[in-house]
Design a protein around this motif. Structure first.
Motif: not given
Length: 604
Positions: A346-367
């Motif tokens: 998506k980024l290479e095709s020109g899509e642009r974003y404000l931000s990426l949110f993630c959890e470290f690790p995730g809840n409840p799968l702990l990935r």
């Protein structure tokens, strides 16, 4: 043999007899389902709940009193906020979500003490202050959404504090009593606090009182603090020192390999990796979700409005914030290499974003997300990275090098006592957006963490480091017990995850894998029998000093079980937040509950 499950504790606070508890007892699987379906035998017994989902009785009482005095109880309700700026954001959301409702349907009332209190003029005091949004009663569901997603509402302690002044008829509408105040400097640099304080705060909400200590320890004990309450006022000195101690504690834990610095002492080691990082880059919010909401808000203000990215299966409200506030979000729910490949295309095709949110690790799968690759994409395609490290916590993992903003829920293991809310937002001084974000915070940040809450949070967090080590050890033992049992389908824990290498990449020397883990079962019956017979506290929240068990997917995604299952969150998932119990005692409790589940399975 484990005890027969009982509903005797349904709706009681966890811990018991704790007026400001952030968890509530739902001791059986049946009780959790009944709560989700709104059955009276559960709902009517609820003394409390997680504060963003359940409005505390003290807040409800004050809101109803304000409507009775200033509004129309037959047609209006009130939502209570710490400041008028927050209240205006609520009204903006209500009007956006209900386009047919006229703006005149809403009223904002700033209520405060009609006098400065009874103390001497030179004493720094906190006097009652609250802002009410009066709105049509039929908009309650939308107002509740704002309360839940943003975490902007007042705390139960603030409500109790203001209630006394309201009952004494000295909490009055300020527009009728206030005189115009002349301030130096442009209006945009006037930073209001959540309470009236006779000392000007800087952008982090601290005052000159921060530079002093009480009894040489930095912060006075909360019991003494409460004793210092007089009339309807609180002494501000203890609270400002508590807030400084919290921020320095967080800053110290991010730049030191060992235990936290004591009291208000400066962190001893600033040379490890981020010598320029300090408590001035740490901001305290009312709760973790409020920190997330404001991270999204200040990024939009600083960098413009573009879509965001939710990477990984999230705690429910983070995704809702990104979807409902601003242009929306793209969701990459599996948090695997394929998702990152899709994002890169998506980024290479020109899509642009404000931000990426993630959890470290995730809840409840702990990935754990691949933060190194995410950082590389962010640098190349110019978007911010916001990492929620609540589950890993900053004594186990060091994610700052890969994030522009780090957020955390201090309600959880940082506090541990399950009796106060709080959140933190950290701006990385090496972020390309640092200057813009700091300038935005100079204008936008309000210190809305209620002062008495801050004192409790500081007290609770003093043994944070010692508790983490003990919890890490016990959680690994319990994960191994569950993984070895035939009733258990899968254990989710960073140590056992296929993303372990990403977690280990950010794991601190001496850091562990945290106190949160989940397990799915081969059948729903296995999960229910195990849950009902497990001898732990059972309710929402995590990071408590006692082990807390929850059928997480049932509670968080009851209305979207099929959707959640697409991302590995099966309805049989049970989540465990490991506490400070003796390791062998807790092991025996888990083994006993597993034995009951296996016995029932063998007989069927």
């Amino acid at each position: 043999m484990a005890a027969v499950p009982s509903n005797d504790t349904v709706g009681q606070t966890i811990p018991q007899d704790t007026p400001h508890a952030v968890s509530v007892s739902l001791p059986t699987w049946e009780a959790n389902v009944a709560y989700e379906e709104g059955e009276k035998w559960v709902v009517d017994k609820m003394q409390c709940g997680y504060p963003r989902f359940f409005i505390h009785p003290s807040i409800t009482r004050l809101a109803e009193g304000i409507v009775a005095k200033h509004g129309s109880p037959e047609t209006e309700k009130a939502m209570l906020f710490p400041t008028s700026r927050v209240a205006n954001r609520c009204v903006e959301f209500l009007t956006q979500q209900n386009s047919k409702v006229q703006p005149s349907s809403f009223r904002i009332l700033d209520l405060g003490s009609q006098s400065g209190g009874t103390s001497s003029p030179n004493e720094k005091i906190i006097v009652p202050k609250v802002t009410a949004v009066l709105y049509p009663s039929d908009l309650w569901p939308t107002a509740k959404v704002f309360w839940q997603h943003t975490g902007e509402g007042i705390s139960s302690r603030r409500a109790e504090f203001c209630q006394k002044a309201f009952d004494e008829q000295v909490l009055v509408e300020q527009t009728k009593t206030a005189t115009k105040q002349h301030s130096k400097g442009p209006r945009r640099y006037q930073r209001p606090m959540s309470t009236d304080v006779s000392a000007m705060a800087n952008a982090n909400g601290t005052t000159k009182a921060d530079e002093t200590t009480v009894n040489g320890s930095g912060v006075q004990d909360s019991a003494t603090f409460v004793e210092e309450r007089f009339g309807r006022n609180l002494n501000v000195a203890f609270a400002t020192q508590a807030k400084l101690a919290i921020r320095r504690r967080i800053a110290g834990s991010l730049i030191a390999d060992s235990d936290l610095p004591d009291s208000l002492e400066e962190p001893a080691d600033k040379s490890r990796e981020y010598p320029e990082f300090s408590e001035n880059d740490v901001y305290i919010y009312s709760c973790g979700m409020n920190a997330i909401y404001n991270a999204h808000r200040i990024l939009r203000l600083a960098n413009g409005d573009k879509k965001s990215i939710m990477y990984g299966f999230p705690y429910v409200d983070t995704l809702k914030i990104l979807q409902k506030f601003g242009p929306g979000a793209d969701f990459f729910g599996h948090a695997n290499a394929d998702d990152l490949d899709d994002l890169q295309r998506k980024l290479e095709s020109g899509e642009r974003y404000l931000s990426l949110f993630c959890e470290f690790p995730g809840n409840p799968l702990l990935r754990s997300p691949d933060l190194k690759r995410i950082r590389a994409l962010a640098d190349k395609y110019d978007f911010a990275v916001v990492v929620d490290e609540t589950i890993g916590n900053f004594l186990n993992v060091h994610v700052l090098p890969y994030a522009d903003i780090v957020v955390s829920s201090l309600t959880k293991v940082f506090s541990g006592d399950s009796n106060v809310m709080g959140g933190s937002l950290i701006v990385n001084p090496r972020s390309r957006y640092y200057k813009a974000l700091k300038q935005t915070q100079e204008i936008e940040f309000e210190d809305n963490h209620f002062e008495e809450d801050s004192v409790y949070l500081e007290r609770n967090s003093r043994d944070f480091a010692a508790r983490i080590k003990r919890i890490n050890h016990t959680a690994e033992v319990i994960a191994d017990v569950l993984a070895a049992h035939p009733c258990v389908k899968k254990v989710f824990y960073p140590k056992h995850s296929d993303t372990k290498e990403y977690y280990d990449h950010c794991r601190l020397p001496g850091g562990g894998y945290g106190g949160l883990l989940s397990a799915t079962f081969h059948t729903m019956e296995d999960a229910q029998v195990f849950y009902d017979h497990l001898d732990t506290q059972k309710g929402p929240s995590l990071g408590t000093n006692f082990t807390l068990t929850s059928p997480f997917v049932i509670l968080a995604h009851y209305g979207e079980l099929e959707w959640a299952a697409q991302y590995g969150c099966e309805a049989s998932l049970v989540r465990f937040s490991i506490g400070l119990e003796d390791t062998e005692t807790l092991r025996s409790r888990f083994e006993a509950a597993l034995a009951v589940a296996q016995s029932k399975k063998d007989r069927s």
